[in-house]
Scaffold this motif. Sequence first.
Motif, mmCIF file in Angstrom:
data_model
loop_
_atom_site.group_PDB
_atom_site.id
_atom_site.type_symbol
_atom_site.label_atom_id
_atom_site.label_comp_id
_atom_site.label_asym_id
_atom_site.label_seq_id
_atom_site.Cartn_x
_atom_site.Cartn_y
_atom_site.Cartn_z
ATOM 1 N N ALA A 1 0.868 -1.338 0.167
ATOM 2 C CA ALA A 1 0.291 0.138 0.153
ATOM 3 C C ALA A 1 0.739 1.295 0.043
ATOM 4 C CB ALA A 1 -0.966 -0.192 1.102
ATOM 5 N N GLY A 2 0.301 1.968 -0.837
ATOM 6 C CA GLY A 2 1.116 3.803 -0.534
ATOM 7 C C GLY A 2 0.778 4.167 0.687
ATOM 8 N N MET A 3 2.006 4.599 1.475
ATOM 9 C CA MET A 3 1.763 4.896 2.779
ATOM 10 C C MET A 3 2.420 6.243 3.050
ATOM 11 S SD MET A 3 1.357 1.623 5.205
ATOM 12 C CE MET A 3 2.751 0.861 4.703
ATOM 13 N N GLY A 4 1.655 7.303 3.293
ATOM 14 C CA GLY A 4 2.464 8.608 3.543
ATOM 15 C C GLY A 4 2.213 8.846 5.048
ATOM 16 N N ILE B 1 6.611 6.937 4.721
ATOM 17 C CA ILE B 1 6.620 5.325 5.212
ATOM 18 C C ILE B 1 7.172 4.659 3.840
ATOM 19 C CG2 ILE B 1 5.553 3.343 5.982
ATOM 20 C CD1 ILE B 1 3.800 5.181 7.644
ATOM 21 N N ASN C 1 1.295 5.899 -5.411
ATOM 22 C CA ASN C 1 -0.178 6.266 -4.675
ATOM 23 C C ASN C 1 -0.402 7.674 -4.730
ATOM 24 O OD1 ASN C 1 -1.664 7.134 -2.455
ATOM 25 N ND2 ASN C 1 -2.314 5.019 -2.225
ATOM 26 N N MET D 1 -3.026 10.513 -3.759
ATOM 27 C CA MET D 1 -4.506 10.880 -3.119
ATOM 28 C C MET D 1 -5.225 12.078 -3.727
ATOM 29 S SD MET D 1 -3.501 10.743 0.990
ATOM 30 C CE MET D 1 -4.665 11.581 1.318
ATOM 31 N N GLU E 1 -11.143 -0.814 -0.335
ATOM 32 C CA GLU E 1 -10.930 -0.713 1.034
ATOM 33 C C GLU E 1 -11.728 -0.910 1.903
ATOM 34 O OE1 GLU E 1 -6.789 2.289 0.928
ATOM 35 O OE2 GLU E 1 -8.840 2.944 1.653
ATOM 36 N N CYS F 1 -9.657 -1.229 7.625
ATOM 37 C CA CYS F 1 -8.270 -1.041 7.332
ATOM 38 C C CYS F 1 -7.773 0.237 7.667
ATOM 39 C CB CYS F 1 -8.126 -0.992 5.757
ATOM 40 S SG CYS F 1 -8.638 0.478 5.015
ATOM 41 N N GLY F 2 -6.364 0.486 7.495
ATOM 42 C CA GLY F 2 -5.696 1.782 8.073
ATOM 43 C C GLY F 2 -6.018 3.054 7.314
ATOM 44 N N GLU G 1 -6.537 -5.674 6.842
ATOM 45 C CA GLU G 1 -6.316 -6.774 7.605
ATOM 46 C C GLU G 1 -5.368 -7.783 7.043
ATOM 47 O OE1 GLU G 1 -8.686 -6.531 11.729
ATOM 48 O OE2 GLU G 1 -9.745 -7.460 10.139
ATOM 49 N N GLN H 1 -3.853 -5.971 -1.065
ATOM 50 C CA GLN H 1 -3.068 -4.786 -0.717
ATOM 51 C C GLN H 1 -2.816 -4.559 0.732
ATOM 52 O OE1 GLN H 1 -2.701 -0.447 -2.499
ATOM 53 N NE2 GLN H 1 -4.287 -0.065 -0.591
ATOM 54 N N GLY I 1 -1.028 -2.516 4.018
ATOM 55 C CA GLY I 1 -0.600 -1.199 4.647
ATOM 56 C C GLY I 1 -0.082 -1.529 5.741
ATOM 57 N N THR I 2 -0.715 -1.812 6.962
ATOM 58 C CA THR I 2 -0.264 -1.844 8.405
ATOM 59 C C THR I 2 0.789 -2.875 8.496
ATOM 60 O OG1 THR I 2 -2.444 -1.345 9.045
ATOM 61 C CG2 THR I 2 -1.351 -2.314 10.714
ATOM 62 N N MET J 1 -1.300 6.529 11.757
ATOM 63 C CA MET J 1 -2.469 5.854 11.135
ATOM 64 C C MET J 1 -2.263 4.198 11.204
ATOM 65 S SD MET J 1 -3.232 8.331 8.061
ATOM 66 C CE MET J 1 -1.664 8.313 7.143
HETATM 67 C C1 LIG Z 1 0.366 4.575 7.985
HETATM 68 C C2 LIG Z 1 -0.713 4.261 6.735
HETATM 69 C C3 LIG Z 1 -0.320 5.286 5.924
HETATM 70 C C4 LIG Z 1 -1.354 5.631 4.564
HETATM 71 N N1 LIG Z 1 -1.219 6.387 3.641
HETATM 72 C C5 LIG Z 1 -1.712 6.416 2.601
HETATM 73 C C6 LIG Z 1 -1.789 7.553 1.469
HETATM 74 O O1 LIG Z 1 -0.911 8.029 1.431
HETATM 75 N N2 LIG Z 1 -2.591 7.253 0.347
HETATM 76 C C7 LIG Z 1 -3.677 6.379 0.280
HETATM 77 O O2 LIG Z 1 -4.376 6.051 -0.668
HETATM 78 N N3 LIG Z 1 -3.930 5.369 1.299
HETATM 79 C C8 LIG Z 1 -3.029 5.350 2.524
HETATM 80 N N4 LIG Z 1 -3.133 4.388 3.463
HETATM 81 C C9 LIG Z 1 -4.303 3.005 3.214
HETATM 82 C C10 LIG Z 1 -3.666 2.109 2.545
HETATM 83 O O3 LIG Z 1 -3.042 2.586 1.243
HETATM 84 C C11 LIG Z 1 -4.329 0.818 2.628
HETATM 85 O O4 LIG Z 1 -5.226 0.779 1.809
HETATM 86 C C12 LIG Z 1 -4.439 0.313 3.768
HETATM 87 O O5 LIG Z 1 -3.585 0.490 5.029
HETATM 88 C C13 LIG Z 1 -4.890 -1.279 3.752
HETATM 89 O O6 LIG Z 1 -5.341 -1.915 4.891
HETATM 90 P P1 LIG Z 1 -4.392 -2.340 6.126
HETATM 91 O O7 LIG Z 1 -3.760 -1.185 6.651
HETATM 92 O O8 LIG Z 1 -5.480 -3.093 7.137
HETATM 93 O O9 LIG Z 1 -3.259 -3.320 5.623
HETATM 94 C C14 LIG Z 1 -2.371 4.368 4.557
HETATM 95 C C15 LIG Z 1 -2.843 3.404 5.685
HETATM 96 C C16 LIG Z 1 -1.512 3.518 6.755
HETATM 97 C C17 LIG Z 1 -1.750 2.486 7.906
#
Ligand SMILES: Cc1cc2nc3c(=O)[nH]c(=O)nc-3n(C[C@H](O)[C@H](O)[C@H](O)COP(=O)(O)O)c2cc1C
Length: 350
Positions: free
Chosen positions: A20-23, A26, A87, A89, A162, A166-167, A211, A230, A232-233, A326
């Motif tokens: 997952a894209g994580m901003g 990260i 990713n 937004m 999603e 999810c996170g 999850e 996908q 993330g966490t 997050m």
């Molecule tokens: C710390 C964190 C940062 C995230 N940042 C973004 C982001 O920059 N852009 C976005 O579209 N989703 C973001 N997400 C959502 C994730 O892309 C993803 O879909 C989600 O975390 C998946 O579920 P999971 O956390 O249960 O694995 C973020 C999630 C987390 C936990």
Amino acid sequence: MKLPALKIRNLETKYPVIQAGMGVRIGMAELSSAVVNCGGFGTIASVGIGDVERGKIRFVEECNENFALELKKARELCGGKKPLGVNVMVALSNYEEIIRTAVAGGVDFIISGAGLPLPLPEYVGDADIALIPVISSGRAFEVVVKTWLRKYNRKPDAVIVEGPKCGGHLGFTMEMIEHPETCSMEILRKEIQDVIARYNLEGLPMIAAEEVACRADIERFLRMGYDGVQIGTYFITTEEAGIDRRSKQVFVDAKAEDVVVIKSPVGLPVRVLKSPLVQRVLTGEREKFTCPYRCLRSCNPAKSLFCIAKALLATWRGDTDNGLYMVGCNIEAVRKIYPVKEFFDSLDRE
Ligand SMILES: Cc1cc2nc3c(=O)[nH]c(=O)nc-3n(C[C@H](O)[C@H](O)[C@H](O)COP(=O)(O)O)c2cc1C
């Protein structure tokens, strides 16, 4: 069960896993390239990678320049291996500019959510890039499909679904989040499948985001009818994730009861840990901040209790008093800081 390859447009990976894209910061070059090198889809998060703390001057240019450099670095670390994507937004005020920079930089795919990515095909033009919207309802998916077909004669190449557990930011009302059984991944799959059938999109890969932390979680979604996941966490505390080790430790130490959902300046609910910052915000106290650059279209700095960019940069720095953490509902699956390869190696064990 043998894990199938994941095919999206002309891209194919050994494992059906998208990182997952994580901003903020990260999912940068290290994490995304490690995932690509292990056989998954690696994703750079484009949010907050400009030197935003320096202020308004050249905000858009700084973001573009730093993102282009990050992409170049990731490509080098991948040694030519694919698929490497980004990713972006929809809520970002520099959405169009980042997409155009991603296209110029030659990304393999673009994942876009946190709003409906309606103009995405226009900014991408005829570049050979897989376009993957992130949605949380059949209705939202239908709006995207209808608009893309009508205005650009373009189909999505896959869809990321999603779920309510999810996170990060969530595309649901607070009421739905309190009753996740009303919008479960099974219900969402049926809604999306229905749109796929009505618009003749058979074969469109559906990716589950909620999850996932091990092979059994992936198998559960494959059995449900999804084509991949996908994650993330579970990738936040990898060695390769871009944030400070002190912040990774906060995630490692967290318990399920530390997780809350609050209103984000993005305009959506966001799932986070009850960190010192969040505890202050929950009392209605406003953090002191000025907004020099308006990074989010939907944020009203005069009304927001905190600056989400500032808070996520604090997480990146390891400032645990002021950071925003997050997280998804499966935080207790995260128990250590570990290398990405360890996760992918575990997928080879039946
Ligand atoms: C710390 C964190 C940062 C995230 N940042 C973004 C982001 O920059 N852009 C976005 O579209 N989703 C973001 N997400 C959502 C994730 O892309 C993803 O879909 C989600 O975390 C998946 O579920 P999971 O956390 O249960 O694995 C973020 C999630 C987390 C936990």
